[in-house]
Scaffold this motif. Structure first.
Motif, PDB file in Angstrom:
ATOM      1  N   ARG A 182       1.036  -1.290   0.204  1.00  0.00           N
ATOM      2  CA  ARG A 182      -0.039  -0.129  -0.126  1.00  0.00           C
ATOM      3  C   ARG A 182       0.891   1.280   0.051  1.00  0.00           C
ATOM      4  O   ARG A 182       1.897   1.242   0.641  1.00  0.00           O
ATOM      5  CB  ARG A 182      -0.871   0.018   1.228  1.00  0.00           C
ATOM      6  N   THR A 183       0.300   2.132  -0.613  1.00  0.00           N
ATOM      7  CA  THR A 183       1.125   3.616  -0.704  1.00  0.00           C
ATOM      8  C   THR A 183       1.180   4.211   0.845  1.00  0.00           C
ATOM      9  O   THR A 183       0.551   3.669   1.623  1.00  0.00           O
ATOM     10  CB  THR A 183       0.458   4.592  -1.689  1.00  0.00           C
TER      11      THR A 183
ATOM     12  N   SER B 113       2.429   9.248  -2.405  1.00  0.00           N
ATOM     13  CA  SER B 113       1.985   8.259  -3.468  1.00  0.00           C
ATOM     14  C   SER B 113       2.927   7.207  -3.629  1.00  0.00           C
ATOM     15  O   SER B 113       2.954   6.379  -4.291  1.00  0.00           O
ATOM     16  CB  SER B 113       1.815   8.972  -4.680  1.00  0.00           C
TER      17      SER B 113
ATOM     18  N   ARG C 294      -9.924   4.113   7.772  1.00  0.00           N
ATOM     19  CA  ARG C 294     -10.816   3.198   7.000  1.00  0.00           C
ATOM     20  C   ARG C 294     -11.280   1.968   7.643  1.00  0.00           C
ATOM     21  O   ARG C 294     -12.605   1.782   7.424  1.00  0.00           O
ATOM     22  CB  ARG C 294      -9.846   2.757   6.075  1.00  0.00           C
TER      23      ARG C 294
ATOM     24  N   LYS D 189     -12.995   7.299   1.742  1.00  0.00           N
ATOM     25  CA  LYS D 189     -11.674   7.271   1.173  1.00  0.00           C
ATOM     26  C   LYS D 189     -11.212   8.660   1.120  1.00  0.00           C
ATOM     27  O   LYS D 189      -9.856   8.948   1.428  1.00  0.00           O
ATOM     28  CB  LYS D 189     -11.575   6.455  -0.183  1.00  0.00           C
TER      29      LYS D 189
ATOM     30  N   LYS E  62      -8.295  10.267   3.169  1.00  0.00           N
ATOM     31  CA  LYS E  62      -6.597  10.786   2.526  1.00  0.00           C
ATOM     32  C   LYS E  62      -6.363  11.987   2.747  1.00  0.00           C
ATOM     33  O   LYS E  62      -5.147  12.525   2.897  1.00  0.00           O
ATOM     34  CB  LYS E  62      -7.272  10.520   0.869  1.00  0.00           C
TER      35      LYS E  62
ATOM     36  N   SER F 294      -3.880   5.911   6.212  1.00  0.00           N
ATOM     37  CA  SER F 294      -5.442   5.742   6.387  1.00  0.00           C
ATOM     38  C   SER F 294      -5.890   4.429   6.831  1.00  0.00           C
ATOM     39  O   SER F 294      -7.039   4.410   7.287  1.00  0.00           O
ATOM     40  CB  SER F 294      -6.058   6.153   4.905  1.00  0.00           C
ATOM     41  N   THR F 295      -4.988   3.698   7.343  1.00  0.00           N
ATOM     42  CA  THR F 295      -5.647   2.246   7.661  1.00  0.00           C
ATOM     43  C   THR F 295      -6.513   2.476   8.734  1.00  0.00           C
ATOM     44  O   THR F 295      -7.611   1.747   8.569  1.00  0.00           O
ATOM     45  CB  THR F 295      -4.183   1.522   8.201  1.00  0.00           C
TER      46      THR F 295
ATOM     47  N   GLU G 144      -2.022   5.472   2.002  1.00  0.00           N
ATOM     48  CA  GLU G 144      -3.059   4.358   2.224  1.00  0.00           C
ATOM     49  C   GLU G 144      -2.931   3.689   3.477  1.00  0.00           C
ATOM     50  O   GLU G 144      -3.545   3.249   4.411  1.00  0.00           O
ATOM     51  CB  GLU G 144      -3.192   3.151   1.282  1.00  0.00           C
ATOM     52  N   ASN G 145      -1.407   3.661   3.750  1.00  0.00           N
ATOM     53  CA  ASN G 145      -0.903   3.058   5.006  1.00  0.00           C
ATOM     54  C   ASN G 145      -1.316   3.941   6.264  1.00  0.00           C
ATOM     55  O   ASN G 145      -1.728   3.463   7.251  1.00  0.00           O
ATOM     56  CB  ASN G 145       0.843   2.831   4.948  1.00  0.00           C
TER      57      ASN G 145
END
Lengths: 223, 392, 252
Positions: free
Chosen positions: B95-96, B134, B106, B112, B116, B102-103, B99-100
């Motif tokens: 994961r970017t 990114s 989420r 999302k 983000k 936001s774990t 994304e990491n």
């Protein structure tokens, strides 16, 4: 070299390209056998490999069984099953499933088991449930490795499905067996060449699929 | 001391093989504090930390978070309510960075887009460029990964942050940066932080309170860092704190120490006595020679023969040894190095600056790094003695 | 159970030719792969070329080669030479890759130390690199051998003699016992030779076995599942490589 030109003539003869016993129909049969075998093998091996990799329980048994299955000669199983179960699709497909399961099983297991303990621990510590750890972390990380096993199994299945013709079934192996019976070497060459083309094409498609399911983040770490 | 964020009550952890990891732990972590668990390997500090978010379950006893028994909350929900930073950043390699980070939001069901946006803000909070968002973890340095690990822990804005040797795998320079930033974050974000380390210096630097764990899972002392250094509870603590503890304890005292003047040499080759008018060749008005003179006037220059070279801005560069009037070009300069005494610095810094100086004089600078004068060892010792007397 | 005693001669003869067709390619393949792999491991340019080339070879079905090779070699279609050459190609496809990995995984500092104490390049290869590469290399050899034993039987479909002949003959004459004997013997060959190689591997890697010196002190923090540290070790452990190779080996 007249053998090669004979093969070329056979391959380019329009009568070999239409009708029920023609090349497209045989290729379709070949792909159907292989497809069915792969679906069954994946359904059996992938969940089992994931389960064993996730829990870590029974890994020794899985590796052992996969190794033993690998030692079994597919042609032996195919002939034995046909003799015991009679003619039909089930005996060869069963023998091919036994061929396909070990590589998929060991690769899936290895993919899940190789997920770094730190990553797994971190996922748990962030509050992922065991199911979320499996679906959001272990599966995506294991997928590229598992796909490698599936590719490998598909190659073996397509190659070996040729011998299904030996027990009076169809597929591209039909030309090999029939050619052998009448000493038509050109036809035999054409047959095995078509199998090779099918194997290469399938592998290329699966390789693209493998790339697609591999996160770019994993590609940068691959050596 | 106010409310407690985390309380251990008679907590024991015994592993199936019979080893006792944590032995009868009773400990309260006040709301908003930074508490450090410190001790050697095998002392149960990490196990204790991991029992707070139920990564490890105690054999007996109870752990409360905000007065509530942790076992009354489902494991996953409990863990989502606390930030967790570990030694190996534990980032998801597939994961970017965004994304990491936001774990947890989420997992908590945040959209999302919102998570983000928050993750992008956090990147700046922890001192990383937004463009890194990114990237994938494998494309970051160890220090950057560790920062992302901290951002991930902060993403859902949890009131409690658990940190398990978060800085131990990065090099010393990066570690010092991360430590300073953690202190800064703590000031800004007002979190309760529990921090595990095996490094006593890190514990003293970061902790409001330090819990020293002894081998066998015993809590040997739980006190402020100063108390631990000055009055170790038992032999184990005094051994663990080490021989330098008297020196380390000086970190907690700061006093006014009289400044002395010093001979300086500026880039134009002019020699001046700090605090007195320029002596060298005229040049451009002589203003440079007295850059530090506007500071509270140092007393007469120390006459031990050493000259301090300064740059154009008045910052110290190096010491020139006494050498019978050779031309400046041929002289050996000893670098001043990192140990400088800054305004409000501790006695430890003052003493270290003197001990590490080739001239035996501690170099004092102002907030902008310009030379203020020097401290003589005698006066530092007098200040240390005065501090001791005022304590007793 | 009368078939086996009556046909013992045939079975022994077929077992012999089966063994030859599976073992000779491994020996030939190893002799060809090791120098190729050493070349590839040392070069950034050749390595991907060789590894990808090997992967491509591997996708060619064995029956294709069995039928195609007589055209190239001028052999009869039922000659075992076709099988030996075809399987040598597969062995190379497997071994070039695992031997390249094996050489690449040898600790650089050990090599530098060997050079520093005065080994010539040639001496260093035999005395240091090769022995250290054995564990990973051997995993590939074992995979190749087991795959060969299974693949040899396929030749029976086009009339090449091997234990596979028992399958085709048993089917034609409807003697299940004959097929069963063939299957059991094939498995015995595969498992037996694999174990033999395993033992050989243990002998060749005596230096790798943990001695009594490395008494491991366990501590509480080592219990954490995360204790593996920030970077996973880059040196592949042999079992692991065996698993990896097993996951990508064997074709029919």
């Amino acid at each position: 070299m007249n053998l090669l030109s004979g093969m070329w003539q056979w391959l380019t003869d329009p009568t070999n390209w239409s009708g029920s016993g023609a090349i497209p129909a045989r290729a379709l049969e070949h792909m159907a056998y292989s497809g069915i075998v792969m679906v069954v093998a994946i359904v059996v091996a992938v969940p089992l490999g994931m389960l064993v990799g996730h829990t870590g329980r029974g890994s020794g048994a899985v590796i052992g069984v996969a190794g033993a299955l690998r030692a079994l000669p597919t042609l032996g199983l195919l002939t034995l099953f046909s003799l015991l179960m009679g003619l039909g699709l089930v005996p060869p497909l069963l023998a091919l499933v036994i061929l396909a399961v070990p590589p998929i099983l060991t690769a899936t297991y290895a993919g899940v088991a190789e997920v770094s303990p730190a990553v797994r621990d971190a996922a748990k510590a962030q509050g992922m449930t065991p199911t979320q750890v499996l679906t959001r972390v272990e599966v995506p990380l294991a997928l590229p490795v598992a796909m490698g096993g599936i590719r490998n199994a598909a190659l073996q299945v397509i190659a070996t499905a040729t011998v299904a013709a030996y027990i009076n079934l169809g597929g591209l192996g039909r030309y090999l067996i029939d050619g052998l019976a009448v000493r038509d070497y050109s036809r035999m060459l054409g047959s095995v060449l078509l199998v090779a083309v099918l194997a290469l094409a399938t592998d290329a498609v699966l390789a693209a699929l493998q790339r697609a399911v591999t996160s770019p983040g994993l590609r940068t770490t691959a050596h | 001391m106010g409310k407690n964020a985390i309380s251990f009550r008679d907590v024991r952890k015994v592993y199936p093989d019979g080893t006792t990891a944590v032995d009868d732990l009773n400990l309260d972590v006040p709301v908003g504090s930074l508490t450090v668990f410190v001790g050697p390997s095998g002392c149960g500090k990490t196990t204790s930390l991991r029992m707070i978010n139920r990564m490890v379950e105690p054999t007996s006893g109870q752990i409360q978070v905000n007065g509530q028994d942790v076992t009354s909350v489902p494991e996953a929900a409990l863990r989502r309510s606390m930030g967790y930073v570990m030694q190996a950043s534990g980032l998801m390699p597939h994961r970017t960075v965004l994304e990491n980070i936001s774990t947890v939001p989420r997992l908590l069901g945040e959209s999302k887009r919102d998570s983000k946006r928050r993750a992008e803000e956090l990147l700046e909070t922890i001192g990383l460029d937004r463009s890194l968002g990114s990237r994938y973890p494998a494309q970051l340095s160890g220090g950057q990964q560790q920062r992302v690990g901290v951002a991930r822990a902060l993403a859902a804005d949890p009131p409690i942050l658990l940190m398990d040797e978060p800085f131990s795998a990065v090099d010393p320079v990066v570690r010092a940066d991360l430590q300073n930033e953690l202190l800064d974050l703590k000031q800004r974000l007002n979190k309760t932080i529990v921090f595990v380390t095996h490094d006593m210096d890190e514990a003293v630097l970061l902790g409001d309170r330090v819990a020293v764990f002894a081998t066998g899972g015993r809590l040997a002392q739980y006190a402020t860092p100063e108390e631990v250094l000055r009055e170790p509870a038992d032999q184990f603590v005094s051994d663990f704190v080490g021989r330098d503890r008297g020196f380390r304890a000086l970190s907690f005292d700061s006093r006014d120490i009289p400044l002395s003047g010093v001979l300086t040499l500026d880039p134009q080759g002019r020699v001046a006595e700090l605090g007195t008018p320029t002596m060298g060749s005229g040049g451009s008005g002589g203003s440079r020679g007295s850059t530090a003179a506007h500071q509270t006037g140092p007393s007469a220059a120390v006459a031990n023969g050493w000259t301090l070279e300064v740059d154009a801005a008045g910052a110290p560069v190096g010491w020139i040894p006494p050498s019978g009037g050779e031309p400046a070009g041929g002289q050996v300069t000893h670098r001043v190095g990192g140990s400088l005494y800054r305004p409000g610095g501790s006695l430890r810094q003052a003493l270290d600056a003197a001990l590490s100086s080739p001239s035996g004089l501690a170099v004092a600078v102002d907030e902008r790094g310009r030379l203020r004068g020097v401290l003589r060892p005698q006066e530092i010792m007098t200040a240390i003695e005065a501090a001791r007397e005022s304590r007793s | 159970m009368t078939w086996l005693p009556e046909n013992l001669d045939l079975v022994l003869r077929l077992t012999g030719t089966h063994l030859m067709q599976s073992v000779v390619p491994v020996v030939l393949g190893l002799l060809i792969s090791v120098p190729l792999a050493r070349l590839a491991a040392g070069s950034r340019l050749i390595r991907p070329l060789m590894v990808n080339g090997a992967a491509l070879l591997y996708t060619i079905p064995s029956l294709t080669l069995f039928v195609l090779l007589p055209v190239v070699l001028g052999t009869r279609i039922t000659s075992i030479i076709n099988v030996i050459v075809a399987l040598t190609i597969y062995v190379i496809a497997i071994l070039v890759r695992s031997c390249t990995d094996a050489f690449a995984a040898v600790d650089r500092s050990v090599l530098q130390a060997a050079t520093a104490v005065g080994y010539t390049k040639w001496q260093r290869f035999w005395a240091v690199e090769l022995p250290l590469a054995v564990p990973v290399m051997l995993a590939g050899v074992r995979t190749a051998l087991v795959a060969n034993i299974s693949m040899v039987s396929v030749g029976a479909v086009i009339g090449i003699q091997s234990l596979g002949t028992l399958f085709t003959d048993g089917l034609r004459r409807s003697i299940a016992e004959e097929i069963l004997v063939g299957v059991v013997l094939t498995v015995i060959l595969a498992v037996g030779l694999d174990q033999l190689l395993r033992l050989l591997g243990l002998y060749l890697t005596r230096w790798q076995r943990p001695g009594r010196l490395t008494a491991d002190s366990s501590h509480d923090d080592a219990r954490r599942t995360s204790s593996s540290g920030p970077q996973p070790s880059t040196a592949p452990d042999p079992d692991e490589s065996a698993r990896r190779i097993a996951a990508t080996g064997g074709g029919a």
